[in-house]
Design a protein around this motif. Structure first.
Motif, PDB file in Angstrom:
ATOM      1  N   SER A 124      11.359  -9.884  -7.027  1.00  0.00           N
ATOM      2  CA  SER A 124      10.471  -8.821  -6.575  1.00  0.00           C
ATOM      3  C   SER A 124       9.082  -9.395  -6.299  1.00  0.00           C
ATOM      4  CB  SER A 124      10.383  -7.714  -7.626  1.00  0.00           C
ATOM      5  OG  SER A 124       9.828  -6.532  -7.073  1.00  0.00           O
ATOM      6  N   ALA A 125       8.203  -8.540  -5.761  1.00  0.00           N
ATOM      7  CA  ALA A 125       6.878  -8.984  -5.307  1.00  0.00           C
ATOM      8  C   ALA A 125       5.837  -8.836  -6.407  1.00  0.00           C
ATOM      9  CB  ALA A 125       6.463  -8.188  -4.074  1.00  0.00           C
ATOM     10  N   VAL A 126       6.110  -9.381  -7.590  1.00  0.00           N
ATOM     11  CA  VAL A 126       5.214  -9.253  -8.729  1.00  0.00           C
ATOM     12  C   VAL A 126       3.841  -9.849  -8.430  1.00  0.00           C
ATOM     13  CG1 VAL A 126       4.855  -9.951 -11.130  1.00  0.00           C
ATOM     14  CG2 VAL A 126       7.108  -9.152 -10.382  1.00  0.00           C
ATOM     15  N   PHE A 127       3.822 -10.953  -7.677  1.00  0.00           N
ATOM     16  CA  PHE A 127       2.553 -11.604  -7.334  1.00  0.00           C
ATOM     17  C   PHE A 127       2.139 -11.293  -5.898  1.00  0.00           C
ATOM     18  CE2 PHE A 127       4.305 -14.274 -10.753  1.00  0.00           C
ATOM     19  CZ  PHE A 127       3.268 -14.142 -11.663  1.00  0.00           C
ATOM     20  N   MET A 128       2.503 -10.094  -5.430  1.00  0.00           N
ATOM     21  CA  MET A 128       2.076  -9.630  -4.114  1.00  0.00           C
ATOM     22  C   MET A 128       1.426  -8.254  -4.207  1.00  0.00           C
ATOM     23  SD  MET A 128       1.683  -9.934  -0.903  1.00  0.00           S
ATOM     24  CE  MET A 128       2.626 -11.409  -0.536  1.00  0.00           C
TER      25      MET A 128
ATOM     26  N   PHE B 176       2.109   5.362  -7.685  1.00  0.00           N
ATOM     27  CA  PHE B 176       2.360   4.066  -7.055  1.00  0.00           C
ATOM     28  C   PHE B 176       3.059   4.312  -5.723  1.00  0.00           C
ATOM     29  CE2 PHE B 176       1.749   3.137 -11.434  1.00  0.00           C
ATOM     30  CZ  PHE B 176       1.265   1.843 -11.518  1.00  0.00           C
ATOM     31  N   VAL B 177       2.733   3.495  -4.721  1.00  0.00           N
ATOM     32  CA  VAL B 177       3.315   3.706  -3.398  1.00  0.00           C
ATOM     33  C   VAL B 177       4.803   3.363  -3.367  1.00  0.00           C
ATOM     34  CG1 VAL B 177       1.116   3.334  -2.225  1.00  0.00           C
ATOM     35  CG2 VAL B 177       2.636   1.394  -2.622  1.00  0.00           C
ATOM     36  N   ASN B 178       5.280   2.655  -4.402  1.00  0.00           N
ATOM     37  CA  ASN B 178       6.675   2.255  -4.454  1.00  0.00           C
ATOM     38  C   ASN B 178       7.106   2.244  -5.915  1.00  0.00           C
ATOM     39  OD1 ASN B 178       8.983   0.236  -4.687  1.00  0.00           O
ATOM     40  ND2 ASN B 178       8.788   0.368  -2.459  1.00  0.00           N
ATOM     41  N   ILE B 179       8.298   2.718  -6.196  1.00  0.00           N
ATOM     42  CA  ILE B 179       8.775   2.788  -7.566  1.00  0.00           C
ATOM     43  C   ILE B 179       8.830   1.418  -8.213  1.00  0.00           C
ATOM     44  CG2 ILE B 179      11.221   2.619  -6.926  1.00  0.00           C
ATOM     45  CD1 ILE B 179      11.808   4.668  -9.131  1.00  0.00           C
ATOM     46  N   ARG B 180       9.082   0.371  -7.408  1.00  0.00           N
ATOM     47  CA  ARG B 180       9.171  -0.978  -7.956  1.00  0.00           C
ATOM     48  C   ARG B 180       7.795  -1.523  -8.334  1.00  0.00           C
ATOM     49  NH1 ARG B 180      13.590   0.115  -9.824  1.00  0.00           N
ATOM     50  NH2 ARG B 180      15.344   0.314  -8.381  1.00  0.00           N
TER      51      ARG B 180
ATOM     52  N   GLY C  97       8.538  -6.814   3.991  1.00  0.00           N
ATOM     53  CA  GLY C  97       7.340  -7.613   4.248  1.00  0.00           C
ATOM     54  C   GLY C  97       7.337  -8.936   3.515  1.00  0.00           C
ATOM     55  N   HIS C  98       8.349  -9.178   2.692  1.00  0.00           N
ATOM     56  CA  HIS C  98       8.456 -10.415   1.906  1.00  0.00           C
ATOM     57  C   HIS C  98       9.920 -10.551   1.496  1.00  0.00           C
ATOM     58  CE1 HIS C  98       8.663  -7.594  -1.438  1.00  0.00           C
ATOM     59  NE2 HIS C  98       7.575  -7.026  -0.947  1.00  0.00           N
TER      60      HIS C  98
END
Length: 492
Positions: A390-394, A162-166, A322-323
């Motif tokens: 967090s950006a769950v829907f992004m 994944f590009v980010n751990i989150r 970005g968000h």
């Protein structure tokens, strides 16, 4: 025919999980993030056109009474973006969100019997358990290489892919409440090897969850599990016992892999610690709140988070993303509180349908439907809470997994739309379905062409961005998500 549809369903669900969890092993043409976004928008377009056409042909106008709340949301994203239609690539995100909400509701309305709903649960949970276990096995391989290289902080390499751990934690939020269901339903539920396989995968995912120290994911899962247990009651006990057992296995795995073994083979052990602060999110929340009041109740337009003039001193001095790390405040800021109102109506419909289904399973005394309802309620509730921080829907991977989970959840709570004695389909209904397919097909084609053009322009902007804009990578729609941005940072 049914066999072909069942095979297609298995293939589709497996393909989604593989492209999310094993993107590093695939030769994806645009890289993992962008390819997942293309797969997402393609899947959404296909599902919306197909599901809406089938449902219009099957039910006709009575369908409206069941889908009007989500139609308000989908239409709201589009209509509230209209005043900003001249902005660059204005339709990519509202089209995605409109298709996401409309798509999972329509696909959730397709199953017409409890047997079909049960089969969709078995498919999703079975694929999730298998791919999660293989991901966990591959993680052990990464762990062994890191250990042999004397890596003290495993979180630099795990989670991988994944590009980010989150973004991994988003996926964990969707999946961890579902894994216990894999040994409670389905044809393999009594097989010892299968139960061991699923338990091992769940333990490794919990280990990575602790390793990542994702507070949003942990709190979301705790909230979802408690909510499902409280609302449904005694029928959820078999699922809850397995969930707690897997959690205990995860704690043991963490002690073994993150504490005991590194203490033996490494000179020092370094681990991520749980933080008690907001991790810099509060200035983002305040900025998004102020944005939502600037053009109340209509919002500042799609992607205005990237292009607006900064409104608060705290955000001016803070790190940029970005968000705003809160999906609801982001939607309020960009699409206005009118959209949030439509979203609340939709949530109200979901609560009403859930309550009706809950009454049915409690009267029946439990069974597989109660266990499935508990697991999917916990998963969806966990993700909804996690989306507040967090950006769950992004993130495209999270949206792909979430779309499947929400589709099955909606199928579980949706009653039969019409009695079995519905009138015969007429030529008028066939014509209506054909018109719907044509209109929606053309709309999706335009939207997909906008997404493709957006990707090309984003790629063209990369060289200028990395040389002239010292802002770093800010993932949003694309991994280079800071495009378009404020005019002062754009090339002349």
């Amino acid at each position: 025919m049914r066999t072909a549809w069942n095979a297609a369903l298995w293939l589709l669900v497996a393909a989604v999980f593989v492209c999310v969890l094993f993107a590093d092993f695939l030769s994806l043409p645009f890289g993992g993030y962008a390819s997942q976004r293309f797969i997402l928008v393609g899947l959404l377009g296909l599902v919306v056109v197909f599901s809406l056409t089938v449902l219009v042909y099957r039910y006709g106008w009575p369908l409206v009474r069941y889908v009007w709340p989500v139609a308000l949301i989908a239409g709201g994203f589009i209509l509230l973006a209209l005043p900003f239609g001249e902005a660059s690539y204005n339709w990519a995100e509202p089209g995605m969100y409109g298709a996401f909400f409309l798509g999972f509701v329509l696909s959730g309305c397709l199953p017409r019997s409890d047997e079909q709903r049960r089969y969709s649960v078995v498919v999703l949970v079975g694929v999730a358990a298998v791919t999660a276990a293989f991901y966990g096995g591959a993680t052990i391989t990464v762990y062994m290489f890191a250990l042999s290289d004397q890596v003290a902080n495993m979180s630099n390499f795990i989670p991988w892919g994944f590009v980010n751990i989150r973004y991994w934690s988003h996926t964990a939020t969707w999946l961890l409440p579902l894994l216990p269901l894999a040994v409670l339903i389905g044809p393999l539920k009594d097989e010892r090897l299968w139960r061991f396989f699923v338990a091992l995968g769940a333990a490794l995912w919990w280990w990575v969850e602790f390793l990542s120290t994702s507070r949003g994911s942990m709190l979301g899962i705790a909230f979802g599990v408690i909510l499902a247990a409280v609302l449904i009651g005694r029928p959820v006990l078999p699922w809850l016992r397995v969930f707690l057992r897997y959690l205990a296995y995860g704690v043991l795995a963490w002690l073994l892999l993150s504490v005991i073994i590194p203490s033996i083979f490494l000179d020092e052990v370094s681990m991520r610690s749980l933080k008690s602060d907001s991790s810099g999110r509060m200035p983002l929340f305040l900025e998004a709140w102020r944005m939502s009041l600037e053009n109340f109740p209509f919002g500042l337009g799609p992607q205005s988070w990237l292009t607006h003039e900064v409104l608060t001193e705290e955000y001016q001095q803070s790190r940029k993303f970005g968000h705003p790390h809160n999906m609801y405040l982001m939607w309020a800021a960009e699409y206005g509180w009118l959209l949030i109102g439509a979203l609340m109506l939709f949530v109200g419909q979901a609560v009403r349908l859930f309550w009706q289904r809950r009454a049915e399973v409690r009267v029946a005394g439990g069974g597989e439907l109660a266990l499935s309802l508990a697991a999917f309620t916990a998963s969806v509730s966990a993700a909804l809470l996690h989306a507040g921080v967090s950006a769950v829907f992004m993130a495209p991977g999270s949206m792909l997994i979430g779309f499947l989970v929400l589709s099955v959840f909606w199928a579980l709570i949706t009653p039969d739309l019409l009695p079995a004695t519905q009138k015969r389909r007429t030529g008028k209904r066939f014509v209506a379905a054909a018109i719907v397919a044509l209109v929606m097909g053309i709309s999706c084609f335009y939207w997909l062409s906008e997404v493709s053009a957006y990707h090309e322009s984003m790629e063209d902007d990369l060289e200028f961005y990395y040389e002239e804009v010292p802002a770093g990578t800010l993932p949003r729609f694309w991994f280079h998500g800071n495009f378009p941005r404020h005019p002062s940072q754009m090339p002349l």
